[in-house]
Scaffold this motif. Structure first.
Motif, PDB file in Angstrom:
ATOM      1  N   SER A  65       1.306   1.515 -10.555  1.00 54.90           N
ATOM      2  CA  SER A  65       1.342   2.002 -11.930  1.00 54.90           C
ATOM      3  C   SER A  65       1.902   0.940 -12.876  1.00 54.90           C
ATOM      4  N   ASP A  66       2.964   0.271 -12.429  1.00 54.49           N
ATOM      5  CA  ASP A  66       3.581  -0.762 -13.268  1.00 54.49           C
ATOM      6  C   ASP A  66       2.634  -1.929 -13.519  1.00 54.49           C
ATOM      7  N   VAL A  67       1.955  -2.375 -12.468  1.00 56.10           N
ATOM      8  CA  VAL A  67       1.049  -3.513 -12.607  1.00 56.10           C
ATOM      9  C   VAL A  67      -0.130  -3.165 -13.507  1.00 56.10           C
ATOM     10  N   LEU A  68      -0.689  -1.981 -13.339  1.00 59.84           N
ATOM     11  CA  LEU A  68      -1.816  -1.583 -14.177  1.00 59.84           C
ATOM     12  C   LEU A  68      -1.384  -1.433 -15.637  1.00 59.84           C
ATOM     13  N   GLN A  69      -0.199  -0.927 -15.839  1.00 57.09           N
ATOM     14  CA  GLN A  69       0.288  -0.788 -17.212  1.00 57.09           C
ATOM     15  C   GLN A  69       0.391  -2.142 -17.915  1.00 57.09           C
ATOM     16  N   ARG A  85      -9.122   5.180 -13.348  1.00 59.94           N
ATOM     17  CA  ARG A  85      -9.917   5.785 -14.425  1.00 59.94           C
ATOM     18  C   ARG A  85      -9.162   5.730 -15.750  1.00 59.94           C
ATOM     19  N   HIS A  86      -7.867   6.017 -15.692  1.00 61.30           N
ATOM     20  CA  HIS A  86      -7.068   6.027 -16.915  1.00 61.30           C
ATOM     21  C   HIS A  86      -7.063   4.660 -17.586  1.00 61.30           C
ATOM     22  N   TYR A  87      -6.976   3.602 -16.761  1.00 60.79           N
ATOM     23  CA  TYR A  87      -6.889   2.246 -17.310  1.00 60.79           C
ATOM     24  C   TYR A  87      -8.254   1.545 -17.363  1.00 60.79           C
ATOM     25  N   GLN A 108       0.845  -1.193   0.000  1.00 61.96           N
ATOM     26  CA  GLN A 108       0.000   0.000   0.000  1.00 61.96           C
ATOM     27  C   GLN A 108       0.883   1.247   0.000  1.00 61.96           C
ATOM     28  N   ASN A 109       0.401   2.275  -0.673  1.00 62.93           N
ATOM     29  CA  ASN A 109       1.100   3.556  -0.819  1.00 62.93           C
ATOM     30  C   ASN A 109       2.306   3.482  -1.767  1.00 62.93           C
ATOM     31  N   ASP A 110       2.509   2.355  -2.439  1.00 60.21           N
ATOM     32  CA  ASP A 110       3.582   2.237  -3.424  1.00 60.21           C
ATOM     33  C   ASP A 110       2.996   2.541  -4.806  1.00 60.21           C
TER      34      ASP A 110
END
Length: 393
Positions: free
Chosen positions: A177-181, A217-219, A170-172
């Motif tokens: 961001s990397d995982v969602l990408q 939202r972006h992903y 949490q808080n990382d």
């Protein structure tokens, strides 16, 4: 053996014969054997030995008005006299859904019987709506007892769950961001508790929550917020404190008025997958879901816990937390919830109990509207005295 158990009757011996370890609920076991409750009234609970203590556990945050609140009991009894459960819907669940919608601004609701079930229903809703399998959640957070939301190394959890659940610190923000990408096309939702009790009751940072909402939202990934515990902390839910709107929310604890309850909320567009009026809908029953006793009691409890009551109880909690910190005691939390941080939690629990305060077995303190300023001062003195005793030892 702690002094509080010296005169316990043989109920624990009886329990061990019919329940493994004499226990059916891990969170209320305190070695070598816990006191057994027999009665609660207002801010106090009385155990099998006749000892009364200030209840700062409040059934792990669910008893927002303490024990046996007269107005809550009156409506529950009235509902029970008319029938405790039906094989038909009732007006009680409509009234409760309208109350939750007005309070949170979240349009539609669906009920169940516990926080665990609410989280599992929320994950089902996310997957049904998106057609994707993966859930992202965060280390240390407790979301109930479902296989997908407990430690993946826990006994009895199938290895296959690791294929559908990704666990991040949490808080990382970079890890998220990397995982969602890499995995957003297979991710249904990110599940978060904004102040996870099991992880130390440390609130998530505003920066992380804002970035989390922007990334999901972006992903095009749903944001699922677990407010089973934290709903009590802000009018409309703790997510309001962060200025974000979740796609799905799970609630429980205080919405039952002391009875078993859970619910999920979301937009009509997401929850329509549960509608029995559409083809291919998600079937989700529950024999005692939205039973009239729980709905009546919970609605009364919520109405009593209005915006002023939320603010007043949070102010009292903030004052207690400042008092403890001023005494050098490490304590986390927000408003009416706090967590004492100590490696000697078992000793602390018994010290507090011997000084007249019931805490959570993890050092949790949950205030109720039944507590007076005198009660809270007694709690402060007990915590300060107990931690002093431990440091001397």
């Amino acid at each position: 053996m702690p002094t509080s158990t010296k005169h316990l009757p043989d109920i624990f011996d009886r329990a061990k014969k019919v329940m493994p370890g004499g226990n059916t609920r891990s969170t209320v076991f305190v070695p070598p054997r816990p006191p057994y409750a027999v009665e609660g009234s207002g801010a106090f609970v009385t155990d099998e030995t006749g000892r009364s203590v200030i209840d700062c556990n409040n059934n792990y945050t669910s008893l927002i008005h303490g024990h046996a609140h007269e107005s809550v009991l009156d409506v529950a009894l009235d509902a029970a006299k008319k029938g405790t459960a039906f094989g038909l819907p009732t007006r009680y669940e409509v009234d409760m859904a309208e109350c939750l919608a007005e309070r949170t601004g979240i349009q539609q609701w669906r009920f169940c019987n516990s926080g665990t079930e609410a989280v599992l229903m929320m994950l089902r809703a996310a997957r049904a709506h998106t057609g994707r399998d993966i859930i992202i959640r965060f280390e240390g957070s407790y979301h109930g007892t479902g296989d997908e939301v407990v430690d993946q190394e826990s006994l009895g959890v199938p290895a296959s769950t690791r294929q559908s659940v990704l666990v991040l610190p949490q808080n990382d923000l970079q890890a998220l961001s990397d995982v969602l990408q890499n995995h957003s096309h297979r991710t249904a939702a990110v599940l978060i508790d904004l102040m996870p009790n099991r992880a130390g009751l440390q609130p998530a940072t505003h920066e992380f929550v804002q970035a989390l909402r922007a990334l999901t939202r972006h992903y095009d990934v749903l944001l699922a917020v677990d407010e089973v515990i934290s709903l009590r902390l802000s009018w409309g839910g703790f997510h309001k404190h962060y200025g974000v709107e979740p796609d799905l929310i799970s609630v429980g604890k205080i919405i039952g008025g002391g009875f078993p309850a859970g619910a999920i909320g979301g937009s009509p567009g997401i929850l329509k997958t549960f509608s029995p009026t559409t083809s291919g809908n998600v079937m989700w029953g529950g024999t005692f879901t939205a039973n009239p006793v729980t709905m009546a009691a919970g609605l009364t409890a919520l109405r009593l816990y209005d915006e002023k009551a939320v603010l007043d109880l949070n102010i009292r909690g903030d004052h207690l937390r400042r008092q403890l910190k001023s005494a050098g005691i490490p304590v986390n939390g927000f408003g009416s919830l706090m967590r004492i941080v100590t490696p000697n939690i078992e000793s602390l629990w018994w010290n507090l109990y011997d000084k007249g305060v019931l805490a959570g077995s993890n050092g949790l303190l949950a205030l109720s509207t039944a507590m007076t300023d005198d009660h809270i001062q007694q709690v402060a003195e007990a915590v300060i005295g107990s931690t002093t005793d431990l440091s001397v030892k």
